[in-house]
Design an enzyme around this catalytic site. Sequence first.
Site, mmCIF file in Angstrom:
data_model
loop_
_atom_site.group_PDB
_atom_site.id
_atom_site.type_symbol
_atom_site.label_atom_id
_atom_site.label_comp_id
_atom_site.label_asym_id
_atom_site.label_seq_id
_atom_site.Cartn_x
_atom_site.Cartn_y
_atom_site.Cartn_z
ATOM 1 N N SER A 66 0.860 -1.195 0.000
ATOM 2 C CA SER A 66 0.000 0.000 0.000
ATOM 3 C C SER A 66 0.889 1.234 0.000
ATOM 4 C CB SER A 66 -0.873 0.005 1.262
ATOM 5 O OG SER A 66 -1.496 1.261 1.456
ATOM 6 N N TYR B 168 -2.094 -0.932 10.329
ATOM 7 C CA TYR B 168 -2.076 -1.120 8.870
ATOM 8 C C TYR B 168 -0.754 -0.623 8.284
ATOM 9 C CZ TYR B 168 -3.880 -1.127 4.041
ATOM 10 O OH TYR B 168 -4.084 -1.368 2.706
HETATM 11 N N1 LIG Z 1 -8.617 -0.660 -1.966
HETATM 12 C C1 LIG Z 1 -7.635 0.134 -1.631
HETATM 13 O O1 LIG Z 1 -7.769 1.367 -1.624
HETATM 14 C C2 LIG Z 1 -6.275 -0.427 -1.299
HETATM 15 C C3 LIG Z 1 -5.193 0.458 -1.251
HETATM 16 C C4 LIG Z 1 -3.932 -0.046 -0.944
HETATM 17 C C5 LIG Z 1 -3.758 -1.391 -0.712
HETATM 18 N N2 LIG Z 1 -4.839 -2.218 -0.758
HETATM 19 C C6 LIG Z 1 -4.586 -3.643 -0.494
HETATM 20 O O2 LIG Z 1 -5.027 -4.395 -1.599
HETATM 21 C C7 LIG Z 1 -5.400 -5.694 -1.173
HETATM 22 C C8 LIG Z 1 -6.782 -6.020 -1.702
HETATM 23 O O3 LIG Z 1 -7.673 -5.054 -1.179
HETATM 24 P P1 LIG Z 1 -9.113 -4.785 -1.805
HETATM 25 O O4 LIG Z 1 -9.299 -3.317 -1.774
HETATM 26 O O5 LIG Z 1 -9.294 -5.521 -3.084
HETATM 27 O O6 LIG Z 1 -10.014 -5.406 -0.643
HETATM 28 P P2 LIG Z 1 -11.321 -6.326 -0.694
HETATM 29 O O7 LIG Z 1 -11.866 -6.286 0.674
HETATM 30 O O8 LIG Z 1 -12.203 -5.928 -1.829
HETATM 31 O O9 LIG Z 1 -10.696 -7.762 -0.989
HETATM 32 C C9 LIG Z 1 -9.851 -8.409 -0.067
HETATM 33 C C10 LIG Z 1 -10.111 -9.899 -0.145
HETATM 34 O O10 LIG Z 1 -9.240 -10.537 0.804
HETATM 35 C C11 LIG Z 1 -9.993 -11.549 1.467
HETATM 36 N N3 LIG Z 1 -9.407 -11.848 2.768
HETATM 37 C C12 LIG Z 1 -9.413 -11.079 3.892
HETATM 38 N N4 LIG Z 1 -8.810 -11.728 4.896
HETATM 39 C C13 LIG Z 1 -8.406 -12.918 4.409
HETATM 40 C C14 LIG Z 1 -7.732 -14.029 4.972
HETATM 41 N N5 LIG Z 1 -7.373 -14.034 6.267
HETATM 42 N N6 LIG Z 1 -7.447 -15.087 4.198
HETATM 43 C C15 LIG Z 1 -7.825 -15.115 2.892
HETATM 44 N N7 LIG Z 1 -8.488 -14.085 2.311
HETATM 45 C C16 LIG Z 1 -8.772 -13.016 3.062
HETATM 46 C C17 LIG Z 1 -11.383 -10.965 1.599
HETATM 47 O O11 LIG Z 1 -12.356 -11.968 1.858
HETATM 48 C C18 LIG Z 1 -11.544 -10.279 0.251
HETATM 49 O O12 LIG Z 1 -12.107 -11.153 -0.707
HETATM 50 C C19 LIG Z 1 -5.299 -5.681 0.353
HETATM 51 O O13 LIG Z 1 -4.074 -6.261 0.740
HETATM 52 C C20 LIG Z 1 -5.333 -4.207 0.684
HETATM 53 O O14 LIG Z 1 -4.698 -3.909 1.912
HETATM 54 C C21 LIG Z 1 -6.079 -1.794 -1.053
#
Ligand SMILES: NC(=O)c1ccc[n+]([C@@H]2O[C@H](COP(=O)([O-])OP(=O)(O)OC[C@H]3O[C@@H](n4cnc5c(N)ncnc54)[C@H](O)[C@@H]3O)[C@@H](O)[C@H]2O)c1
Length: 274
Positions: free
Chosen positions: A163, A176
């Site tokens: 991130s 985080y």
């Molecule tokens: N959306 C954003 O703005 C953003 C920004 C920076 C980084 N990220 C990172 O990107 C990645 C994906 O985020 P996203 O926005 O698509 O989120 P999201 O919530 O849409 O998807 C995350 C997925 O991870 C799964 N998950 C959560 N805990 C889990 C576990 N213990 N074991 C297996 N699966 C698990 C959830 O069920 C979900 O399907 C994450 O690592 C998040 O920190 C997201």
Amino acid sequence: MNVSIPNGYPNAQPFATATYPGLKDKVVLNTGAGSGIGRAMAHAFARHGAKLMLLDIDATGLEQTKTELLAAYPGVDVDSVLASITDDVAVENACADTEARFGRIDILLNNAGISMNKPSLKLTPADWRRTIDVDLSGVFYCSQAAAKRMDHQGSGVILSTASIWGLSTSANRLAYCVAKAGVVSLTKCLAAEWAPKRIRANAICPGYTQTALMEDLMRRQVINGAELCSKTPMNRLGQPEEMAEIALYLASDAAAFITGHAMVADGGWLANGY
Ligand SMILES: NC(=O)c1ccc[n+]([C@@H]2O[C@H](COP(=O)([O-])OP(=O)(O)OC[C@H]3O[C@@H](n4cnc5c(N)ncnc54)[C@H](O)[C@@H]3O)[C@@H](O)[C@H]2O)c1
């Protein structure tokens, strides 16, 4: 439920996607594939003819991703495993299942993650442990289990979704930020250690990206979408498909000399000093 996007929020324009023929038939283990960025990555790799093992704790989300892939890419070889990346035994089993099903693991997409936005004085030990367990320890368990197979194969790629908060810091995001900074550090350590094994490790550092995770935070008014856009020089959120494009590039041979890198896609957020 539909989430209304703040007035004046400009959507990303459609873009022409790149093509990496070398990704055909590569075996990809994709964590967090049941939603958001992970689902977009599943689409991008399936479009290239890769074979996919989708992993998530959300059975419904997993099923939806699988159904979408089978409909969009006829003949795609896709399977799924319900597991938590916080459970090292389940992770080892998932890697063994992937190997049994597809014969190898070429690319690990360490993408599953959770958010944690709380003032540090209110962050409970349980909140802290959960965030570190999912966002950092899970990435280690998956990387180690997949790399055992990659070591035998003599090749592999590990891509972890960190991130912007792995490179910068913020109030009210202690656990985080620490976890994601840990992912960036883990990526560099593994890149240095496993380069002789021909295993590359890189991280993707998205800025605010329009996914279920973000929409949930906006719905709960933990974050304000309009404010985020106004702080972003490009004045918009990222799209999951834009992060998936980076994953394709970093996983491909076009990035054969890139390892230990944390690639930022944030519309200029970090450059703007946040
Ligand atoms: N959306 C954003 O703005 C953003 C920004 C920076 C980084 N990220 C990172 O990107 C990645 C994906 O985020 P996203 O926005 O698509 O989120 P999201 O919530 O849409 O998807 C995350 C997925 O991870 C799964 N998950 C959560 N805990 C889990 C576990 N213990 N074991 C297996 N699966 C698990 C959830 O069920 C979900 O399907 C994450 O690592 C998040 O920190 C997201």
